[in-house]
Design a protein around this motif. Structure first.
Motif, PDB file in Angstrom:
ATOM      1  N   THR A   1      12.633  18.053   4.218  1.00  0.00           N
ATOM      2  CA  THR A   1      12.263  17.885   5.887  1.00  0.00           C
ATOM      3  C   THR A   1      12.258  16.844   6.542  1.00  0.00           C
ATOM      4  O   THR A   1      12.172  16.302   7.295  1.00  0.00           O
ATOM      5  CB  THR A   1      11.048  18.589   5.724  1.00  0.00           C
ATOM      6  N   LYS A   2      12.010  15.706   5.049  1.00  0.00           N
ATOM      7  CA  LYS A   2      11.397  13.747   5.729  1.00  0.00           C
ATOM      8  C   LYS A   2      12.926  14.225   7.229  1.00  0.00           C
ATOM      9  O   LYS A   2      12.997  13.010   7.612  1.00  0.00           O
ATOM     10  CB  LYS A   2      11.762  13.126   4.638  1.00  0.00           C
TER      11      LYS A   2
ATOM     12  N   LEU B   1       7.823   7.948   9.049  1.00  0.00           N
ATOM     13  CA  LEU B   1       8.600   8.549   9.884  1.00  0.00           C
ATOM     14  C   LEU B   1       8.009   9.450  10.707  1.00  0.00           C
ATOM     15  O   LEU B   1       9.175  10.748  11.910  1.00  0.00           O
ATOM     16  CB  LEU B   1       9.159   9.855   8.923  1.00  0.00           C
ATOM     17  N   GLY B   2       6.646   9.867  10.691  1.00  0.00           N
ATOM     18  CA  GLY B   2       5.887  10.281  11.778  1.00  0.00           C
ATOM     19  C   GLY B   2       5.775   9.846  13.184  1.00  0.00           C
ATOM     20  O   GLY B   2       5.075  10.396  13.703  1.00  0.00           O
ATOM     21  N   ASP B   3       6.197   8.855  13.507  1.00  0.00           N
ATOM     22  CA  ASP B   3       6.346   8.111  14.341  1.00  0.00           C
ATOM     23  C   ASP B   3       7.007   8.043  15.150  1.00  0.00           C
ATOM     24  O   ASP B   3       8.458   7.687  15.413  1.00  0.00           O
ATOM     25  CB  ASP B   3       5.762   6.526  13.867  1.00  0.00           C
TER      26      ASP B   3
ATOM     27  N   GLU C   1       0.670  -1.572  -0.354  1.00  0.00           N
ATOM     28  CA  GLU C   1      -0.331  -0.215  -0.013  1.00  0.00           C
ATOM     29  C   GLU C   1       1.021   1.460   0.037  1.00  0.00           C
ATOM     30  O   GLU C   1       0.165   2.447  -0.048  1.00  0.00           O
ATOM     31  CB  GLU C   1      -0.947   0.014   1.027  1.00  0.00           C
ATOM     32  N   ARG C   2       1.911   0.663   0.092  1.00  0.00           N
ATOM     33  CA  ARG C   2       3.370   2.336   0.256  1.00  0.00           C
ATOM     34  C   ARG C   2       3.330   3.230  -1.062  1.00  0.00           C
ATOM     35  O   ARG C   2       3.968   3.993  -1.090  1.00  0.00           O
ATOM     36  CB  ARG C   2       4.289   1.957   1.265  1.00  0.00           C
TER      37      ARG C   2
ATOM     38  N   LEU D   1       3.770   4.693  -4.331  1.00  0.00           N
ATOM     39  CA  LEU D   1       3.347   5.357  -5.274  1.00  0.00           C
ATOM     40  C   LEU D   1       3.357   5.554  -6.103  1.00  0.00           C
ATOM     41  O   LEU D   1       4.426   5.090  -6.688  1.00  0.00           O
ATOM     42  CB  LEU D   1       3.832   6.744  -3.744  1.00  0.00           C
ATOM     43  N   PRO D   2       2.464   7.021  -7.123  1.00  0.00           N
ATOM     44  CA  PRO D   2       2.646   6.569  -8.994  1.00  0.00           C
ATOM     45  C   PRO D   2       4.715   6.711  -9.222  1.00  0.00           C
ATOM     46  O   PRO D   2       5.068   8.010  -8.179  1.00  0.00           O
ATOM     47  CB  PRO D   2       1.744   7.476  -9.213  1.00  0.00           C
TER      48      PRO D   2
ATOM     49  N   VAL E   1      10.807   6.330  15.154  1.00  0.00           N
ATOM     50  CA  VAL E   1      11.969   7.437  15.134  1.00  0.00           C
ATOM     51  C   VAL E   1      13.486   7.366  16.297  1.00  0.00           C
ATOM     52  O   VAL E   1      14.230   7.461  16.045  1.00  0.00           O
ATOM     53  CB  VAL E   1      11.621   8.690  14.434  1.00  0.00           C
TER      54      VAL E   1
ATOM     55  N   THR F   1       5.891   8.406   5.692  1.00  0.00           N
ATOM     56  CA  THR F   1       5.261   9.476   5.921  1.00  0.00           C
ATOM     57  C   THR F   1       4.935   9.397   7.479  1.00  0.00           C
ATOM     58  O   THR F   1       4.993   9.146   8.465  1.00  0.00           O
ATOM     59  CB  THR F   1       4.720  10.097   5.699  1.00  0.00           C
TER      60      THR F   1
ATOM     61  N   TYR G   1       7.374   5.900  -6.372  1.00  0.00           N
ATOM     62  CA  TYR G   1       7.981   6.614  -5.148  1.00  0.00           C
ATOM     63  C   TYR G   1       7.130   5.434  -3.448  1.00  0.00           C
ATOM     64  O   TYR G   1       5.759   4.693  -3.942  1.00  0.00           O
ATOM     65  CB  TYR G   1       7.650   7.754  -4.422  1.00  0.00           C
ATOM     66  N   LEU G   2       7.595   5.564  -2.923  1.00  0.00           N
ATOM     67  CA  LEU G   2       7.118   4.531  -1.622  1.00  0.00           C
ATOM     68  C   LEU G   2       6.568   5.722  -0.204  1.00  0.00           C
ATOM     69  O   LEU G   2       7.406   6.491  -0.219  1.00  0.00           O
ATOM     70  CB  LEU G   2       8.097   3.928  -0.200  1.00  0.00           C
ATOM     71  N   TYR G   3       5.571   5.639   0.096  1.00  0.00           N
ATOM     72  CA  TYR G   3       5.051   6.931   1.147  1.00  0.00           C
ATOM     73  C   TYR G   3       5.344   6.289   2.914  1.00  0.00           C
ATOM     74  O   TYR G   3       5.135   5.071   2.443  1.00  0.00           O
ATOM     75  CB  TYR G   3       3.146   6.323   0.901  1.00  0.00           C
TER      76      TYR G   3
END
Lengths: 275, 275
Positions: free
Chosen positions: B139-140, B109-111, B95-96, B98-99, B115, B106, B102-104
């Motif tokens: 920013t990531k 990295l938001g957990d 499910e990660r 992306l067109p 991290v 976020t 790319y891999l989602y």
């Protein structure tokens, strides 16, 4: 292998600090240390007492078969006040003055020790608030947002000025920056937040509050609710603030570019939150 | 007021975890707990033993009048490996996708929990390296950079794509992005880093390494030296990597957009660092 009490206390302290707001069953520790639940209860009573006495936090006991303990960070006023005062002194340094009356705060925001302490103090005020996610805007607010979120044990979502291919589909809104009255855009990845989340907005600096208002509009797009607003520094000179209820650690009272003088005082934190 | 050993151990554990790589004199603890230095030495021996046994870290004893102890995070292989394996599984979720392949990432990295663990594991590998500052690019990479820096007890400097008025004067360089071969610009606030710093570069994702090479060019502008490169995820399919020596926790082996299959494996971390 049996563990002595001293070893249990050290490891438990590390474990609890590392898992804030998470229910840890007594059986988890009993298994981890191959010890009786009664000994674990005694250990936890000592940890709780010491955490409270030293202004670290508190342990909440959840009774019953599915019970256990939860650690909440609670920085005591005794520890928070000297920190905020030091922060005020740091910020009042006239070398921070930039053209246009802006302040250079990058070094402060780049210091993990400062950011973590500020994060713990902010998180302390939300110990009794249900929060699902911390929201901030790229890029300066990110470190503080993480510091708060790690203590609240929730994810961080980052609103951006522009969409990136690695974020997937995004929701975009327009907002009016409060001080400059310019129309700006912010975007948030659709996947990054569930509908119906309770959101704490965290940022490094608030002037009139336009950016925060933008984030609040964003919440509506995700059918989510505002649970609080917390900033490291607020600009107190603002005539018309767009946002009413918020926590600030530091208030910028006045910036005199000509005289190279920055007046800074503690924010509203200690008035609002009586830890 | 005298403190019992159990209270001292709990508070000491909290204090040391909170002050990594900082020399804490025995007298500091002796005063803090109104206890004899000999008792403090015994306490520290217990803390050290437990930290090492539980894979938390280690205490280094600095002898002499100006001596004391320093805490270093050292996540044991036993604890690091299951974490990296879990991370691989998380990233392999189709499910990660992306067109554009790319891999989602976020959500990962938001957990803050993920991290912070990743940050501790990376910092463990640099326990014996002199590092003055952690550098990342907005920013990531920011959250992971802070997580590493807080364990190394050094500031974070953030390279940006564009300069901001609140950053003061900046140094700007051009670099070639490795995969897309486009000329790009990055800027760093002049004030944000001292000359002659030893710099650990941390980022979330590395493809060919163009962005990392850009940061290395930036180091030259500050007369600073590269102390290491660490990334959360590296793309393994890259033909020509611009960077040789780096640590990665996770390797992206293959992304099959058609079959919706992401192949992921542990990075080079465990080959390079034999904790």
């Amino acid at each position: 292998m049996k563990f002595r009490r001293s070893e249990r206390l050290i490891d438990m302290t590390n474990y609890l600090l590392d898992h804030p707001r998470q229910l840890v069953p007594l059986t988890f520790f009993a298994d981890r240390y191959d010890s009786a639940k009664s000994s674990i209860s005694e250990d936890l009573a000592i940890v709780k007492e010491t955490f409270e006495q030293r202004g670290i936090g508190t342990l909440q006991t959840v009774p019953g078969a599915a019970g256990g303990v939860k650690f909440f960070v609670k920085v005591s006023r005794e520890k928070a006040e000297p920190f905020v005062n030091e922060l005020c002194q740091l910020i009042a340094n006239p070398e921070r003055l930039l053209p246009g009356g802006y302040l250079y705060l990058t070094d402060i925001l780049g210091d993990p020790q400062i950011v973590q302490k500020a994060g713990r103090i902010i998180a302390s005020a939300y110990a009794d608030t249900k929060i699902d996610v911390v929201m901030t805007v790229a890029t300066k607010g990110i470190p503080l947002a993480y510091a708060v979120a790690s203590q609240l044990n929730v994810p961080v979502v980052i609103v951006r000025r522009d969409s990136k291919v690695t974020e997937g589909p995004t929701v975009s809104i327009n907002y009016v920056s409060g001080s400059a009255k310019r129309i700006q855009t912010m975007v948030l990845s659709k996947k990054s937040m569930r509908q119906d989340s309770r959101v704490l907005i965290v940022d490094d600096f608030m002037k009139a509050g336009g950016t925060v208002m933008g984030m609040i509009s964003m919440l509506e797009e995700f059918n989510s609710q505002l649970a609080g607003i917390a900033v490291l520094v607020e600009d107190e000179k603002i005539q018309e603030r767009l946002v009413d209820e918020y926590l600030s650690l530091v208030q910028l009272a006045d910036v005199d570019v000509k005289e190279k003088k920055i007046s800074v005082q503690a924010g509203n934190y200690f008035n609002i939150w009586r830890g």
